[in-house]
Design a protein around this motif. Structure first.
Motif, PDB file in Angstrom:
ATOM      1  N   GLY A  28       0.806  -1.218   0.000  1.00 51.97           N
ATOM      2  CA  GLY A  28       0.000   0.000   0.000  1.00 51.97           C
ATOM      3  C   GLY A  28       0.839   1.267   0.000  1.00 51.97           C
ATOM      4  N   ASP A  29       1.975   1.242   0.689  1.00 40.43           N
ATOM      5  CA  ASP A  29       2.814   2.443   0.721  1.00 40.43           C
ATOM      6  C   ASP A  29       3.479   2.664  -0.638  1.00 40.43           C
ATOM      7  OD1 ASP A  29       4.031   4.681   1.897  1.00 40.43           O
ATOM      8  OD2 ASP A  29       5.785   3.520   2.541  1.00 40.43           O
ATOM      9  N   ALA A  30       3.906   1.582  -1.276  1.00 45.31           N
ATOM     10  CA  ALA A  30       4.543   1.700  -2.593  1.00 45.31           C
ATOM     11  C   ALA A  30       3.551   2.276  -3.607  1.00 45.31           C
ATOM     12  CB  ALA A  30       5.039   0.329  -3.048  1.00 45.31           C
ATOM     13  N   VAL A  83      10.396   5.256  -5.298  1.00 45.46           N
ATOM     14  CA  VAL A  83       9.813   5.517  -3.979  1.00 45.46           C
ATOM     15  C   VAL A  83       9.724   4.223  -3.172  1.00 45.46           C
ATOM     16  CG1 VAL A  83       8.504   7.561  -4.707  1.00 45.46           C
ATOM     17  CG2 VAL A  83       7.447   5.311  -4.916  1.00 45.46           C
ATOM     18  N   ASP A  84       9.981   4.315  -1.881  1.00 48.10           N
ATOM     19  CA  ASP A  84       9.736   3.214  -0.922  1.00 48.10           C
ATOM     20  C   ASP A  84      10.573   1.964  -1.200  1.00 48.10           C
ATOM     21  OD1 ASP A  84       8.386   2.220   1.363  1.00 48.10           O
ATOM     22  OD2 ASP A  84       6.917   1.178   0.129  1.00 48.10           O
ATOM     23  N   CYS A  85      11.791   2.119  -1.696  1.00 52.01           N
ATOM     24  CA  CYS A  85      12.592   0.931  -2.007  1.00 52.01           C
ATOM     25  C   CYS A  85      14.020   1.119  -1.507  1.00 52.01           C
ATOM     26  CB  CYS A  85      12.591   0.663  -3.499  1.00 52.01           C
ATOM     27  SG  CYS A  85      13.379  -0.909  -3.897  1.00 52.01           S
ATOM     28  N   ASP A 107      12.881   7.552   0.144  1.00 52.32           N
ATOM     29  CA  ASP A 107      12.573   6.338   0.905  1.00 52.32           C
ATOM     30  C   ASP A 107      12.630   6.587   2.412  1.00 52.32           C
ATOM     31  OD1 ASP A 107      11.996   3.630   1.322  1.00 52.32           O
ATOM     32  OD2 ASP A 107      14.112   3.121   1.483  1.00 52.32           O
ATOM     33  N   HIS A 108      12.016   5.660   3.137  1.00 56.53           N
ATOM     34  CA  HIS A 108      11.991   5.779   4.606  1.00 56.53           C
ATOM     35  C   HIS A 108      12.595   4.551   5.292  1.00 56.53           C
ATOM     36  CE1 HIS A 108       8.230   3.257   5.530  1.00 56.53           C
ATOM     37  NE2 HIS A 108       8.441   3.114   4.242  1.00 56.53           N
ATOM     38  N   HIS A 109      13.288   3.669   4.545  1.00 56.86           N
ATOM     39  CA  HIS A 109      13.905   2.486   5.162  1.00 56.86           C
ATOM     40  C   HIS A 109      15.298   2.853   5.680  1.00 56.86           C
ATOM     41  CE1 HIS A 109      10.914   0.710   2.407  1.00 56.86           C
ATOM     42  NE2 HIS A 109      10.835  -0.249   3.314  1.00 56.86           N
ATOM     43  N   ILE A 110      15.554   2.525   6.934  1.00 58.42           N
ATOM     44  CA  ILE A 110      16.869   2.882   7.487  1.00 58.42           C
ATOM     45  C   ILE A 110      17.991   2.103   6.804  1.00 58.42           C
ATOM     46  CG2 ILE A 110      16.132   3.691   9.779  1.00 58.42           C
ATOM     47  CD1 ILE A 110      16.782   0.871  10.832  1.00 58.42           C
ATOM     48  N   ALA A 126       6.176   6.181   6.830  1.00 52.21           N
ATOM     49  CA  ALA A 126       5.822   5.683   5.488  1.00 52.21           C
ATOM     50  C   ALA A 126       6.450   6.592   4.440  1.00 52.21           C
ATOM     51  CB  ALA A 126       4.300   5.688   5.321  1.00 52.21           C
ATOM     52  N   ALA A 127       6.787   6.009   3.294  1.00 55.61           N
ATOM     53  CA  ALA A 127       7.266   6.835   2.181  1.00 55.61           C
ATOM     54  C   ALA A 127       6.195   7.856   1.801  1.00 55.61           C
ATOM     55  CB  ALA A 127       7.610   5.951   0.988  1.00 55.61           C
ATOM     56  N   SER A 128       4.937   7.481   1.987  1.00 58.62           N
ATOM     57  CA  SER A 128       3.842   8.400   1.654  1.00 58.62           C
ATOM     58  C   SER A 128       3.914   9.700   2.469  1.00 58.62           C
ATOM     59  CB  SER A 128       2.486   7.721   1.895  1.00 58.62           C
ATOM     60  OG  SER A 128       2.342   6.611   1.037  1.00 58.62           O
ATOM     61  N   THR A 156      -1.190   1.636   5.760  1.00 62.61           N
ATOM     62  CA  THR A 156      -0.554   0.323   5.585  1.00 62.61           C
ATOM     63  C   THR A 156       0.696   0.194   6.451  1.00 62.61           C
ATOM     64  OG1 THR A 156      -1.289   0.189   3.284  1.00 62.61           O
ATOM     65  CG2 THR A 156       0.578  -1.192   3.885  1.00 62.61           C
ATOM     66  N   ASP A 157       1.591   1.192   6.349  1.00 65.68           N
ATOM     67  CA  ASP A 157       2.898   1.054   6.997  1.00 65.68           C
ATOM     68  C   ASP A 157       2.863   1.338   8.497  1.00 65.68           C
ATOM     69  OD1 ASP A 157       4.039   0.262   4.654  1.00 65.68           O
ATOM     70  OD2 ASP A 157       5.691   1.697   4.732  1.00 65.68           O
ATOM     71  N   THR A 158       1.734   1.861   8.978  1.00 60.69           N
ATOM     72  CA  THR A 158       1.628   2.085  10.422  1.00 60.69           C
ATOM     73  C   THR A 158       0.712   1.057  11.076  1.00 60.69           C
ATOM     74  OG1 THR A 158      -0.233   3.599  10.091  1.00 60.69           O
ATOM     75  CG2 THR A 158       1.957   4.597  10.264  1.00 60.69           C
TER      76      THR A 158
HETATM   77 MN   LIG Z   1       6.970   1.791   3.053  1.00 62.61          MN
END
Ligand SMILES: [Mn+2]
Length: 324
Positions: A28-30, A83-85, A107-110, A126-128, A156-158
């Motif tokens: 969903g975030d992607a 985005v989001d990857c 992106d938001h992944h550490i 979330a990337a969103s 989705t991401d929360t």
């Molecule tokens: Mn995400």
């Protein structure tokens, strides 16, 4: 709210053609990030194409904009916007990658590798959330579908605003999204709860397979080939299945395994909100990625080996029970 990297804003404002990409097996975030950004940039007069892996899961296949996915009109682009990857290899790309001048990575992944020429990586829910800020920064007005897309991504991401990654900023964004007339209750139900009967039974089978390890601190859930076939074939490990373990009292880490082929497993790791152990450290050492409380990787060997590895890494990190 922090600003999104100004170089990204400048680059987008001064160029015209963009190809939007996201991770394989989009969630969903992607999808939400790609659609909100794509529609927003179209409002600025940009030419936007999307390349996204199909099929899109039924519960997030909500948007008219999906009809424009994978219609690639250009053989070259000013930039690929991803985005989001978190890694270059995990991006869903066309077999023949078109020519491009620049890669923009938002992106938001550490665990993000920083593979872009221009990067904005920030540890938010979330990337969103980042896309919302970027659109604000570029003064792009939202429309209903963009608001729905951002809601879907953040929700989705929360885990429907229940995970520990939710911040006051998350709710500030939501308070604006609620100004759009759509009923988010319907999206929330579809994204988080609605299942086919077979999916419900798969969920039940996952619970049935769960065992506890290491004095009840680690939950171990396996969906083997036979079970997956019994309930309709291939599945993605959805968040509700991956979270089964962390909902068990006393569990810090939940390990969910889907048997892809013999001795090949897709592994989802989750840490409960009271646990400090960073599960992405395990995922990263197996060439996977994610967040400190939710990550994943592919494992090729005997499960007993992985079981022992996770137990020792968890114990070595000094995570005892009774943390509040
Ligand atoms: Mn995400």
């Amino acid at each position: 709210m922090n600003l999104i990297n100004e170089k990204i804003v400048d680059y987008i404002q001064n160029h015209k053609n963009f190809l939007l990409l996201t991770h394989q097996k989009p969630d969903g975030d992607a999808i939400g990030s790609a659609i909100a950004l794509g529609k927003g940039l179209k409002k600025l007069g940009k030419q936007i194409d999307y390349f996204v892996q199909f099929p899109i899961e039924q519960n997030i296949n909500l948007f008219n904009e999906i009809n424009y996915f994978n219609e690639m009109k250009n053989s070259s682009y000013d930039a690929l916007i991803v985005v989001d990857c978190s890694t270059w290899s995990h991006i869903c790309k066309p077999d023949k990658i078109p020519e491009y001048k620049t890669v923009i990575n938002i992106d938001h992944h550490i665990t993000n590798e920083g593979y872009g020429d221009l990067n904005h990586v920030e540890d938010v829910a979330a990337a969103s959330e980042l896309i919302y800020r970027l659109l604000k920064q570029m003064k792009v007005p939202l429309d209903e579908e963009m608001a729905d897309a951002l809601y879907t991504g953040i929700s989705t991401d929360t885990g429907s605003f229940q995970f520990s990654n939710v911040t006051s900023e998350t709710h500030q964004i939501l308070s604006e999204l609620y100004q759009y007339p759509y009923s988010y209750a319907n999206i929330a139900r579809r994204v988080h709860h609605e299942k086919t009967l077979m999916q419900m039974k798969m969920y039940g089978a996952a619970i049935g397979s769960t065992t506890l390890l290491n004095d009840g601190t680690i939950a171990w859930t396996v969906l083997n080939h036979k079970t997956i076939d019994q309930y309709g074939g291939d599945i993605n490990i959805s968040d509700d299945i991956a979270n089964i373990g962390t909902n068990i009292k006393g569990v810090d880490i939940s390990v969910t395994l889907k048997e892809v082929e013999k001795d090949i497993y897709r592994v989802s790791l989750r840490a409960s909100s009271k646990c400090d152990f960073d599960v992405s450290s395990i995922a990263k050492s197996h060439n996977g990625g994610g967040h400190n409380k939710a990550s994943g990787f592919t494992f090729r060997s005997k499960l007993e080996v992985l079981k022992q590895e996770i137990i020792s890494r968890y114990n070595d990190a000094g995570n005892g029970r009774n943390q509040q």
